[in-house]
Design a protein around this motif. Structure first.
Motif, mmCIF file in Angstrom:
data_model
loop_
_atom_site.group_PDB
_atom_site.id
_atom_site.type_symbol
_atom_site.label_atom_id
_atom_site.label_comp_id
_atom_site.label_asym_id
_atom_site.label_seq_id
_atom_site.Cartn_x
_atom_site.Cartn_y
_atom_site.Cartn_z
ATOM 1 N N LEU A 133 0.776 -1.246 0.000
ATOM 2 C CA LEU A 133 0.000 0.000 0.000
ATOM 3 C C LEU A 133 0.808 1.297 0.000
ATOM 4 C CD1 LEU A 133 -2.840 -1.090 2.465
ATOM 5 C CD2 LEU A 133 -2.830 -1.179 -0.032
ATOM 6 N N PRO A 134 1.988 1.360 0.611
ATOM 7 C CA PRO A 134 2.683 2.655 0.662
ATOM 8 C C PRO A 134 2.978 3.210 -0.728
ATOM 9 C CG PRO A 134 3.697 1.092 2.172
ATOM 10 C CD PRO A 134 2.728 0.310 1.335
ATOM 11 N N LEU A 135 2.866 4.517 -0.875
ATOM 12 C CA LEU A 135 3.152 5.177 -2.146
ATOM 13 C C LEU A 135 3.892 6.490 -1.857
ATOM 14 C CD1 LEU A 135 2.708 4.631 -5.130
ATOM 15 C CD2 LEU A 135 0.596 5.942 -5.017
ATOM 16 N N PRO A 136 5.175 6.411 -1.510
ATOM 17 C CA PRO A 136 5.941 7.612 -1.169
ATOM 18 C C PRO A 136 6.040 8.587 -2.348
ATOM 19 C CG PRO A 136 7.079 5.618 -0.457
ATOM 20 C CD PRO A 136 5.953 5.186 -1.335
ATOM 21 N N ILE A 137 6.215 9.840 -2.010
ATOM 22 C CA ILE A 137 6.277 10.891 -3.033
ATOM 23 C C ILE A 137 7.412 10.642 -4.016
ATOM 24 C CG2 ILE A 137 6.782 13.354 -3.385
ATOM 25 C CD1 ILE A 137 5.197 13.890 -0.807
ATOM 26 N N SER A 138 8.556 10.162 -3.518
ATOM 27 C CA SER A 138 9.694 9.935 -4.422
ATOM 28 C C SER A 138 9.365 8.865 -5.454
ATOM 29 C CB SER A 138 10.948 9.547 -3.635
ATOM 30 O OG SER A 138 10.830 8.244 -3.086
ATOM 31 N N ALA A 139 8.566 7.853 -5.060
ATOM 32 C CA ALA A 139 8.172 6.809 -5.999
ATOM 33 C C ALA A 139 7.238 7.369 -7.069
ATOM 34 C CB ALA A 139 7.497 5.657 -5.256
ATOM 35 N N LEU A 219 13.168 -16.505 0.278
ATOM 36 C CA LEU A 219 13.147 -15.208 -0.402
ATOM 37 C C LEU A 219 13.917 -14.176 0.398
ATOM 38 C CD1 LEU A 219 11.993 -13.054 -2.451
ATOM 39 C CD2 LEU A 219 10.027 -12.870 -0.902
ATOM 40 N N LEU A 220 14.808 -13.466 -0.278
ATOM 41 C CA LEU A 220 15.491 -12.308 0.294
ATOM 42 C C LEU A 220 15.074 -11.070 -0.487
ATOM 43 C CD1 LEU A 220 17.674 -10.904 2.078
ATOM 44 C CD2 LEU A 220 19.326 -11.436 0.246
ATOM 45 N N ILE A 221 14.661 -10.023 0.227
ATOM 46 C CA ILE A 221 14.408 -8.717 -0.382
ATOM 47 C C ILE A 221 15.547 -7.790 0.008
ATOM 48 C CG2 ILE A 221 12.873 -6.703 -0.415
ATOM 49 C CD1 ILE A 221 10.530 -8.636 0.025
ATOM 50 N N ILE A 222 16.159 -7.157 -0.980
ATOM 51 C CA ILE A 222 17.247 -6.203 -0.752
ATOM 52 C C ILE A 222 16.729 -4.809 -1.087
ATOM 53 C CG2 ILE A 222 19.554 -5.462 -1.447
ATOM 54 C CD1 ILE A 222 20.232 -8.351 -2.099
ATOM 55 N N SER A 223 16.937 -3.867 -0.170
ATOM 56 C CA SER A 223 16.461 -2.490 -0.363
ATOM 57 C C SER A 223 17.631 -1.515 -0.277
ATOM 58 C CB SER A 223 15.427 -2.151 0.728
ATOM 59 O OG SER A 223 15.032 -0.799 0.653
ATOM 60 N N GLY A 224 17.728 -0.617 -1.266
ATOM 61 C CA GLY A 224 18.731 0.442 -1.211
ATOM 62 C C GLY A 224 18.237 1.598 -0.353
ATOM 63 N N GLU A 225 19.038 1.989 0.634
ATOM 64 C CA GLU A 225 18.611 3.002 1.609
ATOM 65 C C GLU A 225 18.131 4.299 0.947
ATOM 66 O OE1 GLU A 225 20.508 5.619 5.301
ATOM 67 O OE2 GLU A 225 21.803 4.769 3.742
ATOM 68 N N LYS A 226 18.775 4.712 -0.139
ATOM 69 C CA LYS A 226 18.462 5.999 -0.760
ATOM 70 C C LYS A 226 17.635 5.856 -2.039
ATOM 71 C CE LYS A 226 22.432 8.466 1.163
ATOM 72 N NZ LYS A 226 23.606 9.347 0.860
ATOM 73 N N ASP A 227 17.039 4.697 -2.245
ATOM 74 C CA ASP A 227 16.270 4.451 -3.468
ATOM 75 C C ASP A 227 15.052 5.374 -3.536
ATOM 76 O OD1 ASP A 227 14.583 3.328 -5.506
ATOM 77 O OD2 ASP A 227 15.626 1.430 -5.280
ATOM 78 N N HIS A 228 14.950 6.142 -4.598
ATOM 79 C CA HIS A 228 13.779 6.996 -4.823
ATOM 80 C C HIS A 228 12.629 6.214 -5.443
ATOM 81 C CE1 HIS A 228 16.178 11.049 -5.024
ATOM 82 N NE2 HIS A 228 15.859 10.712 -3.787
ATOM 83 N N THR A 229 12.946 5.257 -6.325
ATOM 84 C CA THR A 229 11.920 4.551 -7.099
ATOM 85 C C THR A 229 11.180 3.521 -6.250
ATOM 86 O OG1 THR A 229 13.217 4.868 -9.106
ATOM 87 C CG2 THR A 229 11.547 3.161 -9.180
ATOM 88 N N VAL A 230 11.925 2.741 -5.481
ATOM 89 C CA VAL A 230 11.332 1.754 -4.568
ATOM 90 C C VAL A 230 11.928 1.993 -3.175
ATOM 91 C CG1 VAL A 230 10.873 -0.695 -4.128
ATOM 92 C CG2 VAL A 230 11.142 0.104 -6.479
ATOM 93 N N PRO A 231 11.418 2.989 -2.461
ATOM 94 C CA PRO A 231 11.956 3.284 -1.135
ATOM 95 C C PRO A 231 11.690 2.148 -0.140
ATOM 96 C CG PRO A 231 10.580 5.096 -1.971
ATOM 97 C CD PRO A 231 10.354 3.916 -2.864
#
Length: 282
Positions: A133-139, A219-231
């Motif tokens: 559900l989240p939809l951050p502004i940067s995305a 399953l492993l999910i990897i997230s980039g701390e500064k990712d604008h597209t998929v925060p």
């Protein structure tokens, strides 16, 4: 193996993988990139005893130069069409592969895992699916080059350098951002972005994942701390949707990294994280 969209190169990769008898690893790219974006990853995994496959989406050109000459080939591809393409390729393998995907490739990785096709999966900065559900502004800003015009649904849409800089390369220098743009960026189909954006409004959406399938595998999910597209908010919401699965589900945040984390100068840190996870289970 059947399927009109399977290329001779993809068929050869499957035959080679089967001939080696080694554990296959299938890499799935996302929007605005080509299979060649996985070249260094493929070498690393091959050197580590796996056999790497880097299929394209249907009709992917071989090179960035070809993509610039014929951008129209990207248009109209849907999430379901691409997932079925990869399922056909995986169906030609003698062993259930590890699957590693980035961005929309990370969503596709989870779709394929939910179909029981993966021995182990790594989804890197994965695009959201129904229930996330989240939809951050940067995305929203990252997706705006496509989503701002409804006519883009059936078009191939390139990114300007400034758009690429914001969506992919915000965590690297201007010089590296330009290098990445010139080396990797290609047009992308608009349809998957529209599908993902409307997923929570459409019960029949193709942007959905069977998170409960006991055959999903680790399953492993990897997230980039500064990712604008998929925060982090999106990646963590995907993790929360997945964590009730009976298989292992983990998430890790890579500090200081943006959406280009699979192709930029720090790619090896991310690849080593993925490799360590795959080694535990395959």
């Amino acid at each position: 193996m059947s399927g009109k969209s399977i290329t001779e190169h993809e068929l050869e990769q499957c035959e080679h993988a089967n001939a080696t008898g080694r554990q296959p690893v299938v890499f799935v790219h996302g929007l605005w990139l080509l299979p060649s974006s996985w070249a260094r990853w493929a070498t690393l995994f091959e050197d580590s005893g796996y056999v790497a496959l880097t299929p394209g989406w249907p009709d992917d050109p071989e090179t960035v130069e070809e993509a610039a000459e014929h951008p129209e080939v990207f248009a109209g591809k849907s999430i379901g069409q691409v997932a079925d393409h990869f399922e056909t390729i995986i169906g030609g393998l003698d062993r259930k592969p590890a699957i590693i995907g980035h961005s929309f490739g990370g969503l596709l990785t989870q779709i394929l895992g939910g179909r029981g096709l993966s021995a182990v999966s790594v989804a890197i900065d994965p695009a959201p699916f129904r229930g996330v559900l989240p939809l951050p502004i940067s995305a929203l800003k990252s997706g705006s080059p496509v989503l701002s015009n409804p006519a883009n649904r059936n078009r191939a849409v390139p990114l300007t350098f400034e758009q690429f800089r914001y969506a992919f390369a915000n965590a690297v220098s201007e010089e590296e951002a330009r290098q990445l743009y010139e080396e990797f960026a290609v047009p992308a189909p608009g349809k998957p972005l529209f599908q993902a954006a409307a997923a929570n409004l459409n019960p029949w959406t193709e942007a959905k994942v069977d998170t409960g399938n006991p055959e999903r595998g680790p399953l492993l999910i990897i997230s980039g701390e500064k990712d604008h597209t998929v925060p982090w908010a999106i990646a963590n919401a995907s993790y929360k949707q997945q964590q009730d699965n009976q298989s292992v589900t983990e998430i890790v945040e890579v500090k200081g990294r943006g959406h280009a984390l699979t192709i930029d100068g720090g790619w090896r840190e991310v690849a080593d994280t993925a490799l360590a996870f795959v080694r535990r289970f395959a």
